[in-house]
Design a protein around this motif. Sequence first.
Motif, PDB file in Angstrom:
ATOM      1  N   LYS A 106      18.682  37.979  58.580  1.00 43.25           N
ATOM      2  CA  LYS A 106      18.313  36.832  59.403  1.00 43.25           C
ATOM      3  C   LYS A 106      18.612  37.138  60.865  1.00 43.25           C
ATOM      4  CE  LYS A 106      19.275  31.954  60.090  1.00 43.25           C
ATOM      5  NZ  LYS A 106      20.175  30.843  59.727  1.00 43.25           N
ATOM      6  N   CYS A 107      17.685  36.767  61.737  1.00 39.19           N
ATOM      7  CA  CYS A 107      17.906  36.858  63.179  1.00 39.19           C
ATOM      8  C   CYS A 107      18.210  35.453  63.661  1.00 39.19           C
ATOM      9  CB  CYS A 107      16.677  37.401  63.895  1.00 39.19           C
ATOM     10  SG  CYS A 107      16.852  37.356  65.693  1.00 39.19           S
ATOM     11  N   SER A 108      19.435  35.216  64.112  1.00 42.01           N
ATOM     12  CA  SER A 108      19.831  33.867  64.512  1.00 42.01           C
ATOM     13  C   SER A 108      19.170  33.418  65.812  1.00 42.01           C
ATOM     14  CB  SER A 108      21.347  33.774  64.644  1.00 42.01           C
ATOM     15  OG  SER A 108      21.807  34.646  65.646  1.00 42.01           O
ATOM     16  N   ARG A 109      18.603  34.355  66.567  1.00 40.85           N
ATOM     17  CA  ARG A 109      17.976  33.997  67.845  1.00 40.85           C
ATOM     18  C   ARG A 109      16.577  33.414  67.661  1.00 40.85           C
ATOM     19  NH1 ARG A 109      19.137  35.079  73.494  1.00 40.85           N
ATOM     20  NH2 ARG A 109      17.568  33.815  74.505  1.00 40.85           N
ATOM     21  N   ASN A 110      15.799  34.010  66.765  1.00 32.24           N
ATOM     22  CA  ASN A 110      14.415  33.535  66.624  1.00 32.24           C
ATOM     23  C   ASN A 110      14.078  32.979  65.238  1.00 32.24           C
ATOM     24  OD1 ASN A 110      14.089  35.772  65.031  1.00 32.24           O
ATOM     25  ND2 ASN A 110      13.036  36.984  66.565  1.00 32.24           N
ATOM     26  N   GLY A 111      15.034  33.032  64.302  1.00 35.57           N
ATOM     27  CA  GLY A 111      14.799  32.461  62.982  1.00 35.57           C
ATOM     28  C   GLY A 111      13.996  33.337  62.045  1.00 35.57           C
ATOM     29  N   TYR A 112      13.555  34.496  62.493  1.00 34.59           N
ATOM     30  CA  TYR A 112      12.793  35.401  61.644  1.00 34.59           C
ATOM     31  C   TYR A 112      13.731  36.247  60.800  1.00 34.59           C
ATOM     32  CZ  TYR A 112       8.958  34.457  64.909  1.00 34.59           C
ATOM     33  OH  TYR A 112       8.009  33.861  65.686  1.00 34.59           O
ATOM     34  N   ARG A 113      13.159  36.916  59.813  1.00 36.45           N
ATOM     35  CA  ARG A 113      13.901  37.915  59.058  1.00 36.45           C
ATOM     36  C   ARG A 113      13.436  39.275  59.564  1.00 36.45           C
ATOM     37  NH1 ARG A 113      17.175  35.477  55.730  1.00 36.45           N
ATOM     38  NH2 ARG A 113      17.866  37.419  54.825  1.00 36.45           N
TER      39      ARG A 113
ATOM     40  N   SER B 107      21.873  39.109  54.073  1.00 32.26           N
ATOM     41  CA  SER B 107      20.839  40.078  53.694  1.00 32.26           C
ATOM     42  C   SER B 107      20.061  39.596  52.476  1.00 32.26           C
ATOM     43  CB  SER B 107      21.458  41.440  53.404  1.00 32.26           C
ATOM     44  OG  SER B 107      22.355  41.345  52.319  1.00 32.26           O
ATOM     45  N   TYR B 108      18.806  39.995  52.426  1.00 32.55           N
ATOM     46  CA  TYR B 108      17.929  39.678  51.310  1.00 32.55           C
ATOM     47  C   TYR B 108      17.149  40.945  50.982  1.00 32.55           C
ATOM     48  CZ  TYR B 108      14.025  37.596  48.740  1.00 32.55           C
ATOM     49  OH  TYR B 108      13.089  37.296  47.790  1.00 32.55           O
ATOM     50  N   THR B 109      17.341  41.456  49.770  1.00 33.28           N
ATOM     51  CA  THR B 109      16.679  42.699  49.378  1.00 33.28           C
ATOM     52  C   THR B 109      15.555  42.402  48.395  1.00 33.28           C
ATOM     53  OG1 THR B 109      18.733  43.916  49.689  1.00 33.28           O
ATOM     54  CG2 THR B 109      17.018  45.013  48.425  1.00 33.28           C
ATOM     55  N   PHE B 110      14.379  42.910  48.708  1.00 33.07           N
ATOM     56  CA  PHE B 110      13.212  42.753  47.844  1.00 33.07           C
ATOM     57  C   PHE B 110      12.416  44.043  47.877  1.00 33.07           C
ATOM     58  CE2 PHE B 110       8.712  41.669  47.272  1.00 33.07           C
ATOM     59  CZ  PHE B 110       8.775  41.116  45.992  1.00 33.07           C
ATOM     60  N   ALA B 111      12.092  44.566  46.724  1.00 32.94           N
ATOM     61  CA  ALA B 111      11.298  45.791  46.606  1.00 32.94           C
ATOM     62  C   ALA B 111      11.892  46.925  47.445  1.00 32.94           C
ATOM     63  CB  ALA B 111       9.841  45.533  46.994  1.00 32.94           C
ATOM     64  N   TYR B 112      13.195  47.122  47.302  1.00 35.75           N
ATOM     65  CA  TYR B 112      13.926  48.205  47.977  1.00 35.75           C
ATOM     66  C   TYR B 112      13.951  48.085  49.497  1.00 35.75           C
ATOM     67  CZ  TYR B 112      13.315  50.131  43.329  1.00 35.75           C
ATOM     68  OH  TYR B 112      13.291  50.304  41.972  1.00 35.75           O
TER      69      TYR B 112
END
Length: 65
Positions: free
Chosen positions: A31-38, A21-26
């Motif tokens: 990470k989605c391991s299938r498509n590489g997006y967050r 997980s990555y938290t920014f501005a609440y």
Amino acid sequence: MARKNYYGLCGSCKYCELGDSYTFAYSTNFKCSRNGYRVKADEKPCNRFEPDRSRTNDMIEKYDK
């Protein structure tokens, strides 16, 4: 306030890596391991959605800060 329901959303997909997980501005992104997006746990899934039947709302909510 009502609790979120994550069923059918990105957080309930087996490709959503809740431990990454990555938290920014609440807002927490995972990470989605299938498509590489967050993605966010409560956003609509893509067309590669595959539910993880062992995930509960409580488990997903614990990681969605």
